[in-house]
Design an enzyme around this catalytic site. Structure first.
Site, PDB file in Angstrom:
ATOM      1  N   ASP A 339       0.855  -1.176   0.000  1.00 32.80           N
ATOM      2  CA  ASP A 339       0.000   0.000   0.000  1.00 32.80           C
ATOM      3  C   ASP A 339       0.899   1.236   0.000  1.00 32.80           C
ATOM      4  O   ASP A 339       1.950   1.247   0.643  1.00 32.80           O
ATOM      5  CB  ASP A 339      -0.925  -0.007   1.227  1.00 32.80           C
ATOM      6  CG  ASP A 339      -2.107   0.937   1.059  1.00 32.80           C
ATOM      7  OD1 ASP A 339      -2.122   1.697   0.077  1.00 32.80           O
ATOM      8  OD2 ASP A 339      -3.013   0.910   1.907  1.00 32.80           O
ATOM      9  N   GLU A 540      -9.675   7.892   4.616  1.00 27.77           N
ATOM     10  CA  GLU A 540      -8.551   7.370   5.399  1.00 27.77           C
ATOM     11  C   GLU A 540      -8.390   8.128   6.732  1.00 27.77           C
ATOM     12  O   GLU A 540      -9.373   8.540   7.353  1.00 27.77           O
ATOM     13  CB  GLU A 540      -7.270   7.374   4.563  1.00 27.77           C
ATOM     14  CG  GLU A 540      -7.435   6.514   3.293  1.00 27.77           C
ATOM     15  CD  GLU A 540      -6.143   6.276   2.541  1.00 27.77           C
ATOM     16  OE1 GLU A 540      -5.128   5.970   3.163  1.00 27.77           O
ATOM     17  OE2 GLU A 540      -6.171   6.387   1.300  1.00 27.77           O
TER      18      GLU A 540
HETATM   19  C1  BGC Z   1      -2.862  10.858  -2.822  1.00 28.79           C
HETATM   20  C2  BGC Z   1      -4.011  10.006  -3.328  1.00 28.79           C
HETATM   21  C3  BGC Z   1      -3.876   8.610  -2.821  1.00 28.79           C
HETATM   22  C4  BGC Z   1      -3.756   8.620  -1.347  1.00 28.79           C
HETATM   23  C5  BGC Z   1      -3.561   7.237  -0.873  1.00 28.79           C
HETATM   24  C6  BGC Z   1      -2.725  10.757  -1.343  1.00 28.79           C
HETATM   25  O1  BGC Z   1      -1.556  11.382  -0.908  1.00 28.79           O
HETATM   26  O2  BGC Z   1      -3.026  12.185  -3.220  1.00 28.79           O
HETATM   27  O3  BGC Z   1      -3.984   9.990  -4.706  1.00 28.79           O
HETATM   28  O4  BGC Z   1      -4.918   7.792  -3.221  1.00 28.79           O
HETATM   29  O5  BGC Z   1      -2.664   9.417  -0.921  1.00 28.79           O
HETATM   30  O6  BGC Z   1      -3.460   7.215   0.492  1.00 28.79           O
HETATM   31  C1  BGC Z   2      -5.037   3.147   0.550  1.00 26.42           C
HETATM   32  C2  BGC Z   2      -5.391   2.018  -0.362  1.00 26.42           C
HETATM   33  C3  BGC Z   2      -5.394   2.486  -1.798  1.00 26.42           C
HETATM   34  C4  BGC Z   2      -4.059   3.136  -2.113  1.00 26.42           C
HETATM   35  C5  BGC Z   2      -3.961   3.663  -3.513  1.00 26.42           C
HETATM   36  C6  BGC Z   2      -3.790   3.856   0.108  1.00 26.42           C
HETATM   37  O1  BGC Z   2      -3.511   4.921   0.934  1.00 26.42           O
HETATM   38  O2  BGC Z   2      -4.844   2.634   1.861  1.00 26.42           O
HETATM   39  O3  BGC Z   2      -6.650   1.512  -0.011  1.00 26.42           O
HETATM   40  O4  BGC Z   2      -5.628   1.394  -2.631  1.00 26.42           O
HETATM   41  O5  BGC Z   2      -3.840   4.199  -1.225  1.00 26.42           O
HETATM   42  O6  BGC Z   2      -4.675   4.826  -3.693  1.00 26.42           O
END
Ligand code: BGC
Ligand code: BGC
Length: 858
Positions: A339, A540
């Site tokens: 991840d 998140e």
């Molecule tokens: C990004 C997102 C990404 C996320 C994942 C962010 O910093 O801008 O594109 O899906 O992190 O955690």
């Molecule tokens: C998230 C994932 C996601 C990835 C890509 C991560 O921060 O935990 O669920 O697939 O970002 O965007």
């Protein structure tokens, strides 16, 4: 082993460790993760534990001899650099087509809110163009002889949610309420089809977290607090996404799926995102692993390692879980993807280097940012030095290629030429929206229905109020076009409907009358008011909260409900939320109350349930049942079916149907728990700006509200940056052209007098990246023309460049400077007319602060 000894196991382990392994290996290393460094005796122990807790899965997709031979041949022809490139997954913002041609990455991704050409409104043609170019470049990068196409992964977590115009389904929490596995399979099938139109091969779904603490910001990504639903849904989603073996498995309309996040993401202490899960191994299996049993048995081809730890060890580095349990015991033969720089959180690792993760069993590094290049180079060097074995690399590559072969990537034409490519009519197709609407209807849970107020006749005079009524972005939550789901308006959802849209259609068709007013004003007194309100979107860790009280300290929606009630207007509340919340006061003030979760782009599904047909017959009844227990008070964030002392307000499985008597009292306790009343840290910016504050930049003109990760105006720019986790801090750059100001502001003045009385301070982390050329003021403002400023230059000038510092200022400094703490509108702003580059994070008002770090004012 009986239950008690199992629960005691971690302790016994440490005891055993203290006695036996002093001479062999340090306890620290051993406890750090079964497996990172394992003496022989512990391997035997591991084997026993594995056999005791973990089953060998009956997986529908099995190994094929011809396929294995084909892969082996390819591997024998690949160079080490090519193999490592298969294991590197960069992000579209950080690589060019040329990089793909040069390195031949095995896969790449777009993160949440990341689009081709950084254009939010990129068309399907733009997505396909990028997919096709990346594919071609990966082919160019291939060896003579074996051609290895790359693959693109995306977070299609409630429909193809990064694409404007796609069908957006209710988030998983709503799907959990519907208890309909067939529907869930359909949802996944449609998602796969819409993804295939844009040339993408792989989705990072389903999330099978079993959510035990509702404070977690990802609660809504889980189907339930209970493994039962999660297990059966996981299998259905995987089948819907990938198809079924012997039928359409990874065929032209299917995508590769990822069961995530392995393991225990929904069970961290305090519901902390990316935190520590301290469940026993038995609980880990019985509760948290059930989605994997469902999903992997159905043939999911990839698993995403989780950011969380288990007993203090980050999963990305846990060989016991990734290799011994998942691959060896359960028999998973697809690949494990990391991840978002999760490997960088493993002990002694960085984003740029982490042999530990590969050795633990990670097969693909998800490596956004420009860390990919050093990571690629370091990994090659580590194999050459013997820190990673050649056989581990071969195993990882074998798994990646196996999935590619199974997905037909070697046979399928380039993305632009695939069956569904460019069929834009498939994206947001009417039939797809029809299924999404069904999902909305079935996800609604009726919590209260006094005097059988619902269903409503559409022939009445209806008032629609609340800031969620006509707001598709709000009703869709996080992971909606943008990562956080913020910064969208109704125009960003062509083809979608707000909740109001559906109500308006029902009422107009039946000859009723309707008024829409966010604040609940009306020209003529309505027969009934429908008020739509709830949480603002988040994703998140940005959605982590510390208790479940809805709008604590800022009960603006309750005020609206009360205003309507006082005028004797019956009130139907439609509550939008990513988790159950403590809404006793709002429940008391509502005659009917519907938990609508995060319905997505088809808000019209709600009217289909809450209104009768024009004839008066029920149109659709409520089907949804709570898949999360509803809390009785704000501190009841851990309340789960089968708990020993289970006393929720409404239990798991609750959900009224039409005709059933309402059971909730109108006099639920509205008392906040004592613990809530004690002054706690008032967060202003904690990974994201905290409600009720909003952030702005201005340079004399109208302030610009900050809604995305980068904002620029003439004299000042704002950009989110990473301090500890992604985007938990921000950097301000003052160009010196003009006086410019950054501020956190609220329209509702806050009474902070209690904080002055408890000797609180304004605390924040800061990093001076370029020293101030002129005076820099830190200001608090209060309602009316009232403010007080402190000159920060001596502090910023003395700070070492590029190093994070913590600073705290006694609140009395601001009262001395003329601030009235009873009505604070801006608790923090920074202003200068010169040049300055300053990064900030963790801004809060902290009661009883540790005096040593404080800037005093007499
Ligand atoms: C990004 C997102 C990404 C996320 C994942 C962010 O910093 O801008 O594109 O899906 O992190 O955690
Ligand atoms: C998230 C994932 C996601 C990835 C890509 C991560 O921060 O935990 O669920 O697939 O970002 O965007």
């Amino acid at each position: 082993m009986n239950r008690i000894t199992k629960l005691l196991k971690p302790k016994l382990n440490s005891l055993w460790c203290a006695v036996i392994c002093l001479a062999v290996v340090s306890c620290n290393q051993l406890q750090q993760g079964r497996g990172e460094i394992t003496p022989a005796s512990s391997t035997d122990n591991n084997k026993k534990a594995i056999a005791e807790f973990w089953p060998v899965l009956d997986i529908t997709v099995t190994k094929d001899k011809a396929v294995e031979e084909r892969i082996n041949k390819m591997i024998s022809e690949m160079t080490l650099a090519q193999k490592v490139a298969q294991m590197i997954q960069p992000e579209i913002r950080d690589i060019s087509i040329e990089d793909m041609r040069k390195y031949g990455f095995g896969s790449y991704l777009n993160g949440g809110g990341s689009f081709p050409n950084s254009n939010k409104h990129a068309t399907p043609a733009d997505w396909i163009e990028l997919a096709d170019k990346m594919y071609q470049a990966s082919i160019d990068a291939s060896l003579d002889g074996s051609v290895i196409p790359t693959m693109w992964g995306t977070d299609a977590v409630h429909g193809h949610n990064n694409v404007v115009g796609a069908t957006l389904f209710p988030h998983n929490i709503g799907l959990g309420a519907s208890r309909n596995t067939e529907l869930i399979e359909q949802v996944a099938k449609i998602t796969a089809r819409e993804v295939m139109v844009t040339g993408i091969d792989w989705v990072f779904a389903p999330t099978v977290a079993v959510v035990r603490d509702d404070r977690w910001g990802r609660t809504y990504e889980g189907y339930s607090e209970d493994p039962e639903i999660v297990k059966s849904y996981a299998a259905a989603i995987v089948k819907g996404l990938q198809g079924s073996v012997g039928k359409d498995f990874l065929g032209d309309e299917q995508v590769i799926s990822t069961v995530k996040h392995f393991l225990g993401d929904g069970g961290t202490v305090n519901g902390d995102d990316q935190g520590d899960n301290i469940a026993s191994e038995e609980q880990l299996f019985n509760i948290h692993a059930q989605g994997y049993i469902g999903g992997l048995s159905a043939g999911a081809q990839s698993v995403m390692a989780s950011f969380n730890s288990w007993h203090g060890v980050k999963n990305h580095g846990n060989k016991y879980l990734l290799s011994d349990v998942l691959k060896e015991r359960m028999g998973f033969d697809g690949f494990v993807v990391g991840d978002w720089n999760g490997h960088g959180q493993v002990k002694n690792c960085s984003n740029e280097s982490c042999p530990q993760a590969i050795n633990a069993g990670l097969d693909i590094f998800m490596v956004p940012t420009n860390a990919w290049k050093p990571l690629y180079e370091n990994t090659i060097a580590q194999v050459n030095k013997g820190e990673i074995s050649q056989s581990r690399i071969d195993d990882a590559v074998r798994r990646i290629l196996r999935v590619k072969v199974r997905a037909g990537l070697f046979e399928k034409p380039s993305p632009a030429k695939r069956v569904l490519s460019g069929k834009t009519e498939v994206i947001g197709a009417k039939a797809h929206r029809g299924v999404a609407k069904q999902a909305v209807r079935e996800s609604l849970v009726l919590l209260k229905n006094n005097s059988r107020l619902l269903p409503l006749s559409p022939k009445q005079r209806i008032l629609v109020a609340g800031d969620g009524a006509d707001n598709i972005g709000k009703q869709s939550g996080g992971w909606t076009i943008s990562w956080q789901g913020t910064g969208n308006n109704n125009d960003d959802f062509p083809g979608g409907t707000s909740i109001y849209d559906g109500i308006a259609t029902a009422v107009h068709n039946a000859g009723g009358e309707i008024e829409l007013s966010e604040e609940g004003r009306f020209k003529q007194k309505p027969d009934v008011a429908i008020v739509v309100f709830g949480e603002e979107p988040y994703a998140e860790g940005h959605g982590d909260i510390d208790n479940l009280a809805y709008q604590r300290g800022n009960k603006k929606d309750l005020a609206l409900l009360k205003r309507l009630k006082e005028q004797n207007i019956p009130v139907v509340s439609i509550f939008i939320s990513g988790r159950p919340m403590w809404v006793n006061a709002e429940l008391n003030t509502s005659d009917a109350f519907v938990a609508a979760w995060l319905p997505g782009s088809e808000g019209a599904g709600i009217a289909e349930v809450i209104f009768t047909k024009a004839s008066g017959e029920i149109n659709y009844d409520f089907i949804g049942k709570l898949s999360f227990s509803w809390p009785a008070h704000s501190q009841q964030y851990v309340v789960n079916r089968f708990d020993a002392d289970y006393q929720p307000l409404l239990p798991y499985g609750f959900g009224l149907k039409y005709g059933q008597p309402s059971t909730l009292s109108d006099q639920l306790s509205e008392e906040l728990n004592i613990a809530d009343k004690a002054l706690r840290k008032l967060e202003i910016y904690q990974a994201a700006v905290q409600k009720p504050w909003e952030s702005f930049i201005s340079a004399g003109d109208t302030p610009l509200a900050i809604t995305s990760s980068v904002e620029n105006i003439s004299a000042i720019s704002f950009q989110t940056i990473d301090k500890q986790v992604q985007e938990d801090a921000f950097r301000l750059t003052f160009s010196g052209n003009k006086t410019a100001i950054f501020s956190f502001t609220s329209n509702f003045p806050e009474d902070l007098r209690g904080y002055v009385e408890t000797n609180s301070s304004l605390t924040f982390s800061y990093r001076v990246d370029e020293k101030p050329s002129h005076q820099t003021l830190l200001t608090m403002q209060c309602e009316g023309d009232c403010s007080g400023s402190l000159d920060m230059n001596s502090i910023f000038e003395a700070a070492p460049i590029g190093k994070w510092q913590v600073h705290s200022i006694d609140l009395k400094c601001f009262t001395n400077a003329g601030v009235d703490m009873a009505k604070i509108t801006t608790p923090f702003s920074i202003e200068t007319s010169g040049t300055l580059q300053l990064s900030l994070a963790d801004i809060a008002i902290t009661p009883n602060d540790n005096k040593e770090a404080i800037q005093h004012c007499n």
